[in-house]
Motif scaffolding. Structure first.
Motif, PDB file in Angstrom:
ATOM      1  N   HIS A  81      45.834  50.187  42.648  1.00  7.56           N
ATOM      2  CA  HIS A  81      45.273  51.331  41.928  1.00  7.56           C
ATOM      3  C   HIS A  81      44.198  52.016  42.777  1.00  7.56           C
ATOM      4  CE1 HIS A  81      42.948  53.601  38.968  1.00  7.56           C
ATOM      5  NE2 HIS A  81      44.025  53.578  38.219  1.00  7.56           N
ATOM      6  N   ALA A  82      44.170  53.334  42.668  1.00  9.57           N
ATOM      7  CA  ALA A  82      43.267  54.143  43.493  1.00  9.57           C
ATOM      8  C   ALA A  82      41.815  53.665  43.425  1.00  9.57           C
ATOM      9  CB  ALA A  82      43.350  55.614  43.073  1.00  9.57           C
ATOM     10  N   LEU A  83      41.399  53.189  42.269  1.00  7.22           N
ATOM     11  CA  LEU A  83      39.996  52.786  42.120  1.00  7.22           C
ATOM     12  C   LEU A  83      39.683  51.464  42.813  1.00  7.22           C
ATOM     13  CD1 LEU A  83      38.993  53.617  38.437  1.00  7.22           C
ATOM     14  CD2 LEU A  83      38.166  54.697  40.521  1.00  7.22           C
ATOM     15  N   PHE A  84      40.725  50.695  43.125  1.00  9.04           N
ATOM     16  CA  PHE A  84      40.471  49.335  43.622  1.00  9.04           C
ATOM     17  C   PHE A  84      41.062  49.042  44.993  1.00  9.04           C
ATOM     18  CE2 PHE A  84      40.973  49.240  38.950  1.00  9.04           C
ATOM     19  CZ  PHE A  84      39.656  48.993  38.611  1.00  9.04           C
ATOM     20  N   ARG A  85      42.025  49.855  45.435  1.00  2.66           N
ATOM     21  CA  ARG A  85      42.785  49.444  46.618  1.00  2.66           C
ATOM     22  C   ARG A  85      41.945  49.443  47.895  1.00  2.66           C
ATOM     23  NH1 ARG A  85      46.495  54.006  45.701  1.00  2.66           N
ATOM     24  NH2 ARG A  85      45.368  55.867  46.340  1.00  2.66           N
ATOM     25  N   ASN A  86      40.832  50.165  47.880  1.00  4.70           N
ATOM     26  CA  ASN A  86      40.000  50.181  49.080  1.00  4.70           C
ATOM     27  C   ASN A  86      38.880  49.145  49.062  1.00  4.70           C
ATOM     28  OD1 ASN A  86      41.383  52.392  50.349  1.00  4.70           O
ATOM     29  ND2 ASN A  86      40.473  53.690  48.774  1.00  4.70           N
ATOM     30  N   LEU A  87      38.766  48.424  47.962  1.00  7.41           N
ATOM     31  CA  LEU A  87      37.711  47.409  47.890  1.00  7.41           C
ATOM     32  C   LEU A  87      38.037  46.258  48.840  1.00  7.41           C
ATOM     33  CD1 LEU A  87      36.966  47.074  44.051  1.00  7.41           C
ATOM     34  CD2 LEU A  87      36.147  48.782  45.670  1.00  7.41           C
ATOM     35  N   ARG A  88      37.002  45.733  49.461  1.00  9.76           N
ATOM     36  CA  ARG A  88      37.216  44.531  50.257  1.00  9.76           C
ATOM     37  C   ARG A  88      37.603  43.390  49.328  1.00  9.76           C
ATOM     38  NH1 ARG A  88      31.852  45.207  53.624  1.00  9.76           N
ATOM     39  NH2 ARG A  88      31.676  46.785  51.990  1.00  9.76           N
ATOM     40  N   PRO A  89      38.462  42.495  49.806  1.00 10.60           N
ATOM     41  CA  PRO A  89      38.979  41.429  48.934  1.00 10.60           C
ATOM     42  C   PRO A  89      37.887  40.693  48.162  1.00 10.60           C
ATOM     43  CG  PRO A  89      40.154  41.420  51.006  1.00 10.60           C
ATOM     44  CD  PRO A  89      39.104  42.468  51.134  1.00 10.60           C
ATOM     45  N   ARG A  90      36.781  40.369  48.833  1.00  4.71           N
ATOM     46  CA  ARG A  90      35.766  39.596  48.116  1.00  4.71           C
ATOM     47  C   ARG A  90      35.106  40.420  47.021  1.00  4.71           C
ATOM     48  NH1 ARG A  90      30.612  37.900  51.362  1.00  4.71           N
ATOM     49  NH2 ARG A  90      29.886  38.038  49.209  1.00  4.71           N
ATOM     50  N   ASP A  91      34.974  41.718  47.247  1.00  4.61           N
ATOM     51  CA  ASP A  91      34.394  42.576  46.207  1.00  4.61           C
ATOM     52  C   ASP A  91      35.329  42.675  45.012  1.00  4.61           C
ATOM     53  OD1 ASP A  91      32.056  43.099  47.559  1.00  4.61           O
ATOM     54  OD2 ASP A  91      32.872  44.862  48.593  1.00  4.61           O
ATOM     55  N   LEU A  92      36.613  42.837  45.311  1.00  9.92           N
ATOM     56  CA  LEU A  92      37.591  42.920  44.232  1.00  9.92           C
ATOM     57  C   LEU A  92      37.621  41.613  43.439  1.00  9.92           C
ATOM     58  CD1 LEU A  92      39.778  44.527  42.791  1.00  9.92           C
ATOM     59  CD2 LEU A  92      41.435  43.669  44.438  1.00  9.92           C
ATOM     60  N   GLU A  93      37.583  40.481  44.190  1.00  9.63           N
ATOM     61  CA  GLU A  93      37.576  39.178  43.524  1.00  9.63           C
ATOM     62  C   GLU A  93      36.378  39.041  42.595  1.00  9.63           C
ATOM     63  OE1 GLU A  93      39.865  36.938  43.187  1.00  9.63           O
ATOM     64  OE2 GLU A  93      41.047  38.348  44.381  1.00  9.63           O
ATOM     65  N   SER A  94      35.230  39.457  43.104  1.00  6.68           N
ATOM     66  CA  SER A  94      34.007  39.364  42.318  1.00  6.68           C
ATOM     67  C   SER A  94      34.124  40.200  41.030  1.00  6.68           C
ATOM     68  CB  SER A  94      32.829  39.838  43.171  1.00  6.68           C
ATOM     69  OG  SER A  94      31.785  40.277  42.355  1.00  6.68           O
ATOM     70  N   LEU A  95      34.692  41.390  41.195  1.00  6.43           N
ATOM     71  CA  LEU A  95      34.865  42.276  40.032  1.00  6.43           C
ATOM     72  C   LEU A  95      35.796  41.627  39.007  1.00  6.43           C
ATOM     73  CD1 LEU A  95      33.946  45.146  39.184  1.00  6.43           C
ATOM     74  CD2 LEU A  95      36.151  45.976  40.012  1.00  6.43           C
ATOM     75  N   ILE A  96      36.862  41.032  39.516  1.00  9.99           N
ATOM     76  CA  ILE A  96      37.820  40.376  38.632  1.00  9.99           C
ATOM     77  C   ILE A  96      37.178  39.171  37.941  1.00  9.99           C
ATOM     78  CG2 ILE A  96      39.951  39.002  38.617  1.00  9.99           C
ATOM     79  CD1 ILE A  96      41.012  40.910  40.806  1.00  9.99           C
ATOM     80  N   GLN A  97      36.356  38.444  38.689  1.00 13.18           N
ATOM     81  CA  GLN A  97      35.655  37.298  38.101  1.00 13.18           C
ATOM     82  C   GLN A  97      34.793  37.716  36.910  1.00 13.18           C
ATOM     83  OE1 GLN A  97      35.938  34.038  38.603  1.00 13.18           O
ATOM     84  NE2 GLN A  97      37.575  34.548  40.043  1.00 13.18           N
ATOM     85  N   GLN A  98      34.220  38.905  37.015  1.00 13.32           N
ATOM     86  CA  GLN A  98      33.336  39.380  35.950  1.00 13.32           C
ATOM     87  C   GLN A  98      34.107  40.040  34.816  1.00 13.32           C
ATOM     88  OE1 GLN A  98      29.501  41.210  37.535  1.00 13.32           O
ATOM     89  NE2 GLN A  98      30.750  41.126  39.390  1.00 13.32           N
ATOM     90  N   SER A  99      35.415  40.176  34.997  1.00 15.21           N
ATOM     91  CA  SER A  99      36.237  40.831  33.978  1.00 15.21           C
ATOM     92  C   SER A  99      36.923  39.784  33.115  1.00 15.21           C
ATOM     93  CB  SER A  99      37.284  41.716  34.652  1.00 15.21           C
ATOM     94  OG  SER A  99      36.647  42.659  35.480  1.00 15.21           O
ATOM     95  N   ARG A 100      37.464  40.258  32.011  1.00 18.35           N
ATOM     96  CA  ARG A 100      38.186  39.363  31.115  1.00 18.35           C
ATOM     97  C   ARG A 100      39.543  39.960  30.805  1.00 18.35           C
ATOM     98  NH1 ARG A 100      35.717  36.160  32.548  1.00 18.35           N
ATOM     99  NH2 ARG A 100      34.018  34.895  31.696  1.00 18.35           N
ATOM    100  N   ARG A 101      40.524  39.075  30.749  1.00 14.00           N
ATOM    101  CA  ARG A 101      41.843  39.526  30.332  1.00 14.00           C
ATOM    102  C   ARG A 101      41.903  39.486  28.812  1.00 14.00           C
ATOM    103  NH1 ARG A 101      47.900  38.310  32.055  1.00 14.00           N
ATOM    104  NH2 ARG A 101      47.110  38.392  34.168  1.00 14.00           N
TER     105      ARG A 101
END
Lengths: 249, 249
Positions: free
Chosen positions: A35-55
Motif C-alpha cells: 500500500h502506498a502509505l506503507f511500501r516505502n517504510l523501512r522494514p523495522r519501522d513497518l514492523e513496529s507500526l504493526i506491533q502497535q496495531s491490532r487485528r
DNA sequence: GCTAATCATTGAGTTAAGTCAATTACTCAG
DNA sequence: CTGAGTAATTGACTTAACTCAATGATTAGC
C-alpha cells in the motif's frame, strides 16, 4: 435521535473493542506492504507500526466506529468489505463510500483537527481490519520526514477521487448518475466493455447515488431491456460503454 | 464537442499566459504568508517560491485553465473569486467549488499523477491569482521534508471538506440540499443565526446543488415566505437555523 | 447614465422520480 | 434443508422537480 438509536441497536456488539489477537501471521500483510502509505517504510519501522496495531474481526453489519467519535485509529482492510455512511438528524442513512481489501480508510484522521470520525463505518460482511494508532503513524512521520512524500501522494489521490465523486453527484438525473457510476467502475476505461461488480448491495448503491432502491431497480431493468447491460446478481456486464455514455445526455 | 467549443469561445483571452508582472508588492502577500501551506516556510524559502511565481490578472469570466490540461502550476487567490467546474460530453456546465481570496486551489496537483487539471477554473469577477510552479514547491518539500507536515494537514482538511460536500449531495430532495448548503455557510455554527453571502451567483449555486435555477428560486421564495430567511441580493439572513434544520426532513 | 446582456423570478404544463403496497427472490443461521 | 428475515422487483399512484416561455431586475461596459 430516537431513530438514530433504532439504527444503532441493530448492531449487537460493542464498537471499537479490539479482539486482542496479535498480528503475527502473514495473510493480509502482503497487501499492507504494497500500500502506498506503507511500501516505502523501512522494514523495522513497518514492523513496529504493526506491533502497535491490532487485528480486528468484524461480523456482518457490525459497527466499527461512530460519526463524531474521537479518532485514535485509522484502518487497513485485510479482508471483507466495509461501508462509510452518515446518519442525519432524521435518522436517514446515507452511504458515502465502500472500502475493499487492500484499502485504507479514516487515514485522513492522522492529520485532522479535531480528530473525530466524519462518518460511521460498518462491515458489509464478515471482515478483518488492521487498526493502526494515529499517534504511532504520526510519530513515524515526525521521526522520518522522508516518509511524508508517500502520504502526500496518497492524500492527493484521495482528494482527486472525492472531487470526482462530487462531480457525479452534480449530475441531475438519476439515470445519468447511475450510468456515470457504472462507467467509473469499469476497470479498463471506456474503450472496451467489461464485467463490473457492484461494491455495495443495490439498495446501498442507490443510497450512494441519492436515489430510491425502486428507481435504481427500474433504471437497471430499462438498461437491461435495451441491451446495454447484462445483469447477474451484483455482477453487471457492459458490452459497449460508448453507447452507454451516448445515451446519458 | 461542438457545444464545448461554444462554451469556451465566450472566453476571448488566452489561457494560462501570465501577465509577466513580478510579484514585488506587498498587497495580497499577507494572506499568503498566513496560509497553512506557506506559514511555516522560512522567509528565504518563501521568497524564493514567490520569485518563481507569477501574478496573474484575470478578467470577468476569464478562463484560467481547462480540464485535462497538463498541470504545471497551482494557485493562490489574491483577490476576486473563481469557480471550478466541469463540462460533460453534452456541454453541460457543472460547478463544483468556488474559491475565495486567501485560498489555494489545484494544490493537489503538487502530488497528482498524472498532473492534469481535474476541472476548468474561471474568474467569476476580475481577480488576481498567484501562479506557483508545482515543481518549485515540490523541490522545496524534497529539500525540507519538515515542511510536509503543514501540507499533510492541509490535504487532510481538504479531504474532509470534500467528504462533507459529497454528503450534502446524497441528500435526495432539492429543498433539503439547499438548506444543508445554507447551514454550512453559516459562520457561527447552527446555534445562532447570521448573515450569509452566497459565494456564487444563484444560477451557479443551483448548478453546484444539482438543481435548476428555477427550482432554486422557488425554494428560496418559499423559505422567504415562511419567514425562515430574509433575502437581499446575494446576502441571506437566517434568524433561526434550528427551525431550518427541523423542516429539512 | 444608458443600453445590452445576463441573471432572477414567476407561471403553466409535463415528466422523472418518489411513495406505498404487494410479490418474489435471496441469504444466512440453525 | 428449511424457514425467517432481508433485499430486489414490479405496479399504481402522487408529487417534486424539470422544461419552456415570458417578464422583471441587475450588472457590465460604453
Amino acid at each position: 435521535m430516537a431513530l438514530m438509536q433504532t439504527a444503532e441497536t441493530r448492531y449487537s456488539k460493542p464498537v471499537l473493542v479490539a479482539v486482542n489477537k496479535p498480528f503475527d501471521d502473514e495473510d493480509g500483510l502482503q497487501a499492507l506492504r504494497s500500500h502506498a502509505l506503507f511500501r516505502n517504510l523501512r522494514p523495522r519501522d513497518l514492523e513496529s507500526l504493526i506491533q502497535q496495531s491490532r487485528r480486528l474481526r468484524l461480523g456482518h453489519h457490525q459497527l466499527l466506529y461512530r460519526q463524531d467519535m474521537p479518532a485514535h485509529h485509522f484502518f487497513f482492510v485485510i479482508s471483507g468489505r466495509l461501508r462509510l455512511y452518515r446518519l442525519d438528524s432524521s435518522g436517514i442513512d446515507r452511504t458515502l463510500d465502500s472500502i475493499a481489501p487492500g484499502d485504507c480508510f479514516a487515514e485522513v484522521m492522522i492529520y485532522a483537527d479535531p480528530p473525530r470520525y466524519a462518518c460511521y463505518a460498518e462491515a458489509l460482511k464478515s471482515s478483518e481490519v488492521l487498526m493502526i494508532p494515529v499517534k504511532a503513524y504520526r510519530e513515524l512521520l515526525d521521526q522520518h520526514p522522508e516518509y511524508a512524500q508517500a502520504a502526500l501522494s496518497h492524500y492527493a489521490k484521495r482528494a482527486v477521487t472525492r472531487f470526482h465523486d462530487l462531480e457525479i453527484m452534480t449530475v441531475q438525473n438519476a439515470r445519468d448518475r447511475l450510468i456515470r457510476y457504472l462507467i467509473d467502475l469499469l476497470p479498463n476505461g471506456t474503450e472496451q466493455g467489461g464485467e463490473v461488480e457492484l461494491p455495495l448491495p443495490k439498495c446501498l448503491v442507490a443510497s450512494r447515488l441519492a436515489m430510491q432502491p425502486e428507481t435504481f431497480s427500474r433504471i437497471l431493468a430499462d438498461l437491461k431491456s435495451n441491451g446495454l447491460v447484462r445483469v447477474n446478481r451484483s455482477k453487471l456486464f457492459i458490452s459497449d460503454p460508448q453507447r452507454l455514455i451516448e445515451i446519458s445526455q
